[in-house]
Write an enzyme that holds these catalytic residues in place. Structure first.
Site, PDB file in Angstrom:
ATOM      1  N   GLU A 122      32.430 -17.538   3.492  1.00 30.62           N
ATOM      2  CA  GLU A 122      32.325 -16.245   2.826  1.00 30.62           C
ATOM      3  C   GLU A 122      30.857 -15.800   2.785  1.00 30.62           C
ATOM      4  O   GLU A 122      29.975 -16.599   2.459  1.00 30.62           O
ATOM      5  CB  GLU A 122      32.861 -16.382   1.410  1.00 30.62           C
ATOM      6  CG  GLU A 122      33.046 -15.047   0.755  1.00 30.62           C
ATOM      7  CD  GLU A 122      33.767 -15.202  -0.568  1.00 30.62           C
ATOM      8  OE1 GLU A 122      34.941 -14.795  -0.627  1.00 30.62           O
ATOM      9  OE2 GLU A 122      33.169 -15.738  -1.515  1.00 30.62           O
ATOM     10  N   LYS A 128      18.597  -4.624   2.352  1.00 27.73           N
ATOM     11  CA  LYS A 128      17.254  -5.187   2.431  1.00 27.73           C
ATOM     12  C   LYS A 128      16.288  -4.131   1.910  1.00 27.73           C
ATOM     13  O   LYS A 128      16.002  -3.136   2.576  1.00 27.73           O
ATOM     14  CB  LYS A 128      16.909  -5.573   3.866  1.00 27.73           C
ATOM     15  CG  LYS A 128      15.565  -6.261   3.958  1.00 27.73           C
ATOM     16  CD  LYS A 128      15.465  -7.046   5.249  1.00 27.73           C
ATOM     17  CE  LYS A 128      14.143  -7.723   5.512  1.00 27.73           C
ATOM     18  NZ  LYS A 128      13.069  -7.578   4.589  1.00 27.73           N
ATOM     19  N   ASP A 130      13.067  -2.183   0.742  1.00 25.78           N
ATOM     20  CA  ASP A 130      11.747  -2.113   1.358  1.00 25.78           C
ATOM     21  C   ASP A 130      10.696  -1.826   0.290  1.00 25.78           C
ATOM     22  O   ASP A 130      10.175  -0.724   0.178  1.00 25.78           O
ATOM     23  CB  ASP A 130      11.749  -1.012   2.426  1.00 25.78           C
ATOM     24  CG  ASP A 130      10.526  -1.104   3.310  1.00 25.78           C
ATOM     25  OD1 ASP A 130       9.799  -2.109   3.215  1.00 25.78           O
ATOM     26  OD2 ASP A 130      10.298  -0.168   4.092  1.00 25.78           O
ATOM     27  N   TYR A 238      17.688  -9.798  -6.755  1.00 24.94           N
ATOM     28  CA  TYR A 238      18.642 -10.244  -5.733  1.00 24.94           C
ATOM     29  C   TYR A 238      18.653 -11.757  -5.484  1.00 24.94           C
ATOM     30  O   TYR A 238      19.411 -12.224  -4.661  1.00 24.94           O
ATOM     31  CB  TYR A 238      18.437  -9.516  -4.413  1.00 24.94           C
ATOM     32  CG  TYR A 238      17.005  -9.504  -3.915  1.00 24.94           C
ATOM     33  CD1 TYR A 238      16.350 -10.670  -3.567  1.00 24.94           C
ATOM     34  CD2 TYR A 238      16.324  -8.292  -3.792  1.00 24.94           C
ATOM     35  CE1 TYR A 238      15.050 -10.648  -3.118  1.00 24.94           C
ATOM     36  CE2 TYR A 238      15.012  -8.260  -3.338  1.00 24.94           C
ATOM     37  CZ  TYR A 238      14.383  -9.447  -3.003  1.00 24.94           C
ATOM     38  OH  TYR A 238      13.092  -9.416  -2.561  1.00 24.94           O
ATOM     39  N   LYS A 328      17.869  -5.774  10.649  1.00 22.20           N
ATOM     40  CA  LYS A 328      17.095  -4.577  10.306  1.00 22.20           C
ATOM     41  C   LYS A 328      17.613  -3.367  11.072  1.00 22.20           C
ATOM     42  O   LYS A 328      18.280  -3.501  12.098  1.00 22.20           O
ATOM     43  CB  LYS A 328      15.638  -4.819  10.670  1.00 22.20           C
ATOM     44  CG  LYS A 328      14.953  -5.840   9.784  1.00 22.20           C
ATOM     45  CD  LYS A 328      13.512  -5.431   9.718  1.00 22.20           C
ATOM     46  CE  LYS A 328      12.588  -6.466   9.181  1.00 22.20           C
ATOM     47  NZ  LYS A 328      11.217  -5.953   9.192  1.00 22.20           N
ATOM     48  N   CYS A 422     -14.341  27.366   4.460  1.00 23.04           N
ATOM     49  CA  CYS A 422     -12.923  27.692   4.323  1.00 23.04           C
ATOM     50  C   CYS A 422     -12.468  28.447   5.576  1.00 23.04           C
ATOM     51  O   CYS A 422     -13.077  29.451   5.945  1.00 23.04           O
ATOM     52  CB  CYS A 422     -12.702  28.558   3.078  1.00 23.04           C
ATOM     53  SG  CYS A 422     -11.033  29.235   3.004  1.00 23.04           S
ATOM     54  N   CYS A 425     -11.535  32.304   4.525  1.00 24.22           N
ATOM     55  CA  CYS A 425     -12.495  33.322   4.091  1.00 24.22           C
ATOM     56  C   CYS A 425     -13.930  33.007   4.482  1.00 24.22           C
ATOM     57  O   CYS A 425     -14.826  33.815   4.277  1.00 24.22           O
ATOM     58  CB  CYS A 425     -12.384  33.535   2.584  1.00 24.22           C
ATOM     59  SG  CYS A 425     -13.004  32.118   1.646  1.00 24.22           S
ATOM     60  N   CYS A 440     -12.103  25.275  -1.195  1.00 27.48           N
ATOM     61  CA  CYS A 440     -12.699  26.595  -1.080  1.00 27.48           C
ATOM     62  C   CYS A 440     -12.919  27.103  -2.511  1.00 27.48           C
ATOM     63  O   CYS A 440     -11.975  27.206  -3.289  1.00 27.48           O
ATOM     64  CB  CYS A 440     -11.759  27.530  -0.329  1.00 27.48           C
ATOM     65  SG  CYS A 440     -12.278  29.256  -0.475  1.00 27.48           S
ATOM     66  N   CYS A 445     -10.320  34.289  -2.320  1.00 30.58           N
ATOM     67  CA  CYS A 445      -9.868  33.880  -0.982  1.00 30.58           C
ATOM     68  C   CYS A 445      -8.388  34.232  -0.827  1.00 30.58           C
ATOM     69  O   CYS A 445      -7.557  33.880  -1.677  1.00 30.58           O
ATOM     70  CB  CYS A 445     -10.072  32.378  -0.807  1.00 30.58           C
ATOM     71  SG  CYS A 445      -9.380  31.757   0.722  1.00 30.58           S
TER      72      CYS A 445
HETATM   73  S1  IVH Z   1      16.982 -12.655  -0.504  1.00 29.47           S
HETATM   74  C1  IVH Z   1      14.898 -16.496   1.511  1.00 29.47           C
HETATM   75  N1  IVH Z   1      17.745 -10.204  -0.660  1.00 29.47           N
HETATM   76  O1  IVH Z   1      13.057  -9.558   2.320  1.00 29.47           O
HETATM   77  C2  IVH Z   1      14.666 -15.120   1.078  1.00 29.47           C
HETATM   78  N2  IVH Z   1      15.533 -10.633   0.100  1.00 29.47           N
HETATM   79  O2  IVH Z   1      12.101 -11.322   4.667  1.00 29.47           O
HETATM   80  C3  IVH Z   1      15.610 -14.759  -0.008  1.00 29.47           C
HETATM   81  N3  IVH Z   1      14.275  -8.589   0.586  1.00 29.47           N
HETATM   82  O3  IVH Z   1      10.606 -11.518   0.899  1.00 29.47           O
HETATM   83  C4  IVH Z   1      15.443 -13.377  -0.321  1.00 29.47           C
HETATM   84  N4  IVH Z   1      15.847  -7.173   0.055  1.00 29.47           N
HETATM   85  O4  IVH Z   1      11.162  -9.455  -0.317  1.00 29.47           O
HETATM   86  C5  IVH Z   1      16.735 -11.033  -0.336  1.00 29.47           C
HETATM   87  N5  IVH Z   1      18.589  -8.068  -0.889  1.00 29.47           N
HETATM   88  C6  IVH Z   1      17.584  -8.885  -0.561  1.00 29.47           C
HETATM   89  C7  IVH Z   1      16.340  -8.408  -0.121  1.00 29.47           C
HETATM   90  C8  IVH Z   1      15.332  -9.313   0.210  1.00 29.47           C
HETATM   91  C9  IVH Z   1      14.609  -7.302   0.488  1.00 29.47           C
HETATM   92  C10 IVH Z   1      12.962  -9.031   1.046  1.00 29.47           C
HETATM   93  C11 IVH Z   1      12.318 -10.060   0.196  1.00 29.47           C
HETATM   94  C12 IVH Z   1      11.914 -11.151   1.116  1.00 29.47           C
HETATM   95  C13 IVH Z   1      12.075 -10.541   2.462  1.00 29.47           C
HETATM   96  C14 IVH Z   1      12.577 -11.560   3.425  1.00 29.47           C
END
Ligand code: IVH
Length: 677
Positions: A122, A128, A130, A238, A328, A422, A425, A440, A445
């Site tokens: 599972e 992910k 950012d 997370y 990604k 500027c 003007c 300016c 202006c």
């Molecule tokens: S789990 C072993 N869950 O991605 C790493 N990481 O390249 C366990 N990140 O440094 C992390 N979203 O900053 C996990 N939903 C997510 C995430 C996440 C972003 C980042 C995290 C980590 C990097 C891993």
């Protein structure tokens, strides 16, 4: 790029490996330490993949100094360095769904599932995020420390800044907290907040950030928590670090428990659990479609084996766990050519360089221009007319030049300099030392006038619906409008003389101008475009003075009684109010028939003259408490400062209590507040 065609010789490999190490270190520093990446994550990953490929091919290259042994950037000096109890790892990642299938096969093989077996694993998949990874250390339920990832082994103590993040509980919501709980997650800035933040900073002539991640990272690295407190940071949990006194069964169970403890996690509709890798592949595609509409930036998905027991069995390889992978999304980036750099003049006279590019599609939207912000930004990126550049949409919204493809630069190219006059003007521009842009200074202006009028008529200001940018250009170019009040002097016959205006649309323009005269004092003050007076400040001013007359005859002492107004803003307001031309203009506007609605709030009542801020959970809904305060004549503030009369404190209050204590602001419970009334 990893070359599959022919194997490089040992010597070639050594040279390239040396080169890659340098490049990766350089980009690591730009990204992790300076928050100023020059290449996209995609390009970085390509370099890293090439490095790993060389090291697999020639294991003797895999020396201790290789970036493959490290997990992130180095800690910067000012913060205390603290070792993580458990290293913060990173994830193996790829850009294709084939790798998800391979991941599934790898996991099963490692757990010795027979080929063709129907045994299931599972998975729990999520976004992910950012942002900036962060570890929160809770001891006996209390937040004692927050650490950045640093190099994965040693992080930086940024507790002072993290405590300002309102959605992070300082105390876990549980009667029986574990002895130790290390929560890992991401510090983020939402896209909408990022745009507001940059707009505000740009107006104040402060630093603008390239994207939400950089803004979050830059904020966390501030030494002064007051700055962090004003930035809209968010957190999403997370994963876990070390724990003591609590056990979990699965990844999903971790999420649920953290949520119960009061930590923000991704909402259920953004994660998936399934024992079929095909579902995870579908989830990847589904999320990629949703990506532009999400409130925050993500760069892919993370797939984790759900069972923690199985995670344990799978263990680690090099810098990443075997039980998780990241898939990604291809960056929404494109290559194009800068055809020109023009300099726009803003409402505050700011001269902003803007790149005009050959049209190119990024993330489904055609992009033709991108702000370059100021000379420093241009110098930093060394962007020149004629350059081939990579662009992307920061926060998936604002077009941004990521970097120049130097190999394609023409020999004849020259660095770009923002003109010292500027462009509209010709007046000599002025640059204050603390200002990022030059401005300016000419109050007449035309470019400044056009932008000021656009602001004056905008929806949140005077809300003149039918007067748009094109019309304003025409008005100003034809000398029909030289200040705001001229708008209200426009006549039907004059307008009929303008090209492309039918009688009906002219009637509508005049009607919408007429309708705009009914406004509120707050909107009117905001519309004037006084330096540093945004919407919120305008509201506070209106609340304080109630009538325009009182505002017009104010002085420094009175202005600084207005919450959130300090010497800088008060000086700007007085400078405006004392200006003879503005005095005439204000008279003309009022003569034109501007009328102010009575403020809705009752300003009478037992709480009159006092200001309040509510924090923590009260026995009633927060909105109810706020309404109660306003109905009884109290004023609401948005932050703790020495001007705050009372902080109303409920259960699980945040960092506001600490701040109130430091500043000596009085605190009340809900019951005490009611007793006051
Ligand atoms: S789990 C072993 N869950 O991605 C790493 N990481 O390249 C366990 N990140 O440094 C992390 N979203 O900053 C996990 N939903 C997510 C995430 C996440 C972003 C980042 C995290 C980590 C990097 C891993």
């Amino acid at each position: 790029m990893p070359t599959k065609a022919s194997k490089p010789s040992q010597k070639q490999a050594e040279n390239r490996h040396e080169e890659l190490k340098k490049l990766i270190r350089h980009h690591d520093e730009l990204y992790h330490t300076l928050d100023q990446p020059e290449i996209s994550d995609f390009d970085y990953d390509q370099l890293f993949t090439e490095l790993l490929a060389l090291e697999t091919e020639y294991p003797n290259l895999n020396t201790n100094d290789s970036p493959s042994h490290r997990v992130g950037g180095a800690a910067i000096d000012q913060f205390q360095k603290v070792a993580h109890r458990k290293p913060m790892l990173s994830l193996a990642n790829s850009y294709s769904t084939d790798d998800l299938i391979e991941f599934d096969e790898r996991v099963k093989k490692f757990l010795r599932f027979e080929k063709e077996s129907t045994e299931k694993i599972e998975y729990f998949a999520e976004l992910k995020l950012d942002g900036l990874s962060m570890e929160l250390v809770y001891e006996d339920g209390l937040l004692v420390r927050a650490l950045t990832r640093g190099d994965g082994i040693i992080g930086e103590d940024v507790t002072h800044n993290v405590k300002t993040i309102k959605t992070i509980p300082l105390k876990l919501k549980t009667k029986k907290p574990p002895k130790l709980l290390e929560v890992r997650g991401e510090v983020l800035i939402f896209k909408k907040d990022f745009i507001d933040l940059n707009q505000k900073n740009e107006e104040l002539g402060q630093m603008v950030f390239a994207n939400p991640r950089n803004a979050a990272a830059g904020t966390i690295r501030q030494l002064d928590p007051k700055i962090a407190a004003t930035r809209p940071l968010k957190f999403m949990a997370y994963a876990l670090g070390e724990t003591d006194g609590i056990t979990f069964k699965s990844q999903e169970n971790i999420s649920e428990t953290l949520h119960e403890f009061g930590l923000p996690i991704l909402s259920k509709d953004l994660v998936v659990r399934s024992d079929d890798i095909e579902d995870i592949v579908n989830y990847y595609h589904d999320i990629e479609k949703k990506r532009p509409h999400l409130e925050f930036d993500i760069d892919g998905i993370v797939v984790k084996v759900n069972s923690l027991e199985k995670q344990e069995d799978l263990g680690l390889v090099a810098r990443s766990p075997r039980w998780a992978t990241a898939a990604k999304f291809k960056p929404e980036q494109a290559e194009t050519i800068i055809e020109d750099i023009v300099v726009q003049v803003g409402r505050t006279g700011a001269l902003t360089p803007v790149a005009i590019m050959a049209p190119v599609k990024v993330g489904g939207v055609t992009i033709t221009n991108a702000t370059l912000h100021n000379q420093d930004e241009i110098d930093r990126k060394d962007v020149r007319i004629g350059d081939t550049v990579y662009i992307q949409r920061a926060g998936d919204v604002i077009p941004e030049v990521v970097g120049v493809v130097l190999s394609k630069r023409k020999k004849s190219s020259v660095p770009f300099l923002v003109p010292d006059h500027c462009p509209a003007c010709g007046t000599k521009a002025v640059k204050e030392p603390e200002d990022a842009v030059s401005r300016c200074p000419n109050p007449f202006c035309k470019a400044v006038l056009k932008e000021s009028i656009k602001h004056f008529v905008s929806r949140r200001a005077m809300n003149v619906e039918k007067v748009g940018d094109k019309l304003i250009e025409t008005f100003v170019n034809n000398d029909l409008v030289e200040n705001f009040s001229d708008l209200y002097k426009l006549e039907k016959d004059t307008l009929l003389g303008l090209e492309r205006q039918g009688e009906k649309s002219i009637d509508n323009i005049l009607k919408s101008l007429e309708a705009s005269k009914k406004t509120t004092l707050a909107k009117f003050i905001y519309a004037l475009g006084i330096r540093f007076v945004g919407e919120q400040t305008a509201k506070l001013i209106a609340d304080h003075y109630i009538t325009i007359e009182d505002f017009l005859k104010t002085d420094a002492e009175e202005l600084e009684k207005v919450p959130e107004i300090g010497p800088k803003v008060s000086t700007a307001i007085l400078y405006f109010l004392k200006d003879k031309r503005w005095q005439t203009e204000l008279k003309n506007l009022l003569k034109a028939g501007i009328e102010f609605e009575k403020p809705k709030r009752s300003n009478e009542g037992p709480l009159k003259g006092f200001s309040f801020l509510v924090t923590g959970t009260l026995p009633v809904k927060r909105e109810q408490a706020q309404q109660f305060i306003e109905e009884n004549g109290g004023k609401l503030l948005s932050s703790v400062s020495s001007k705050l009369s009372y902080l109303v404190v409920g259960d699980d209050p945040g960092s506001k209590v600490d701040k109130a204590q430091t500043l000596g602001v009085k605190m009340l419970s809900w019951e005490e507040l009611q007793a006051l009334v």
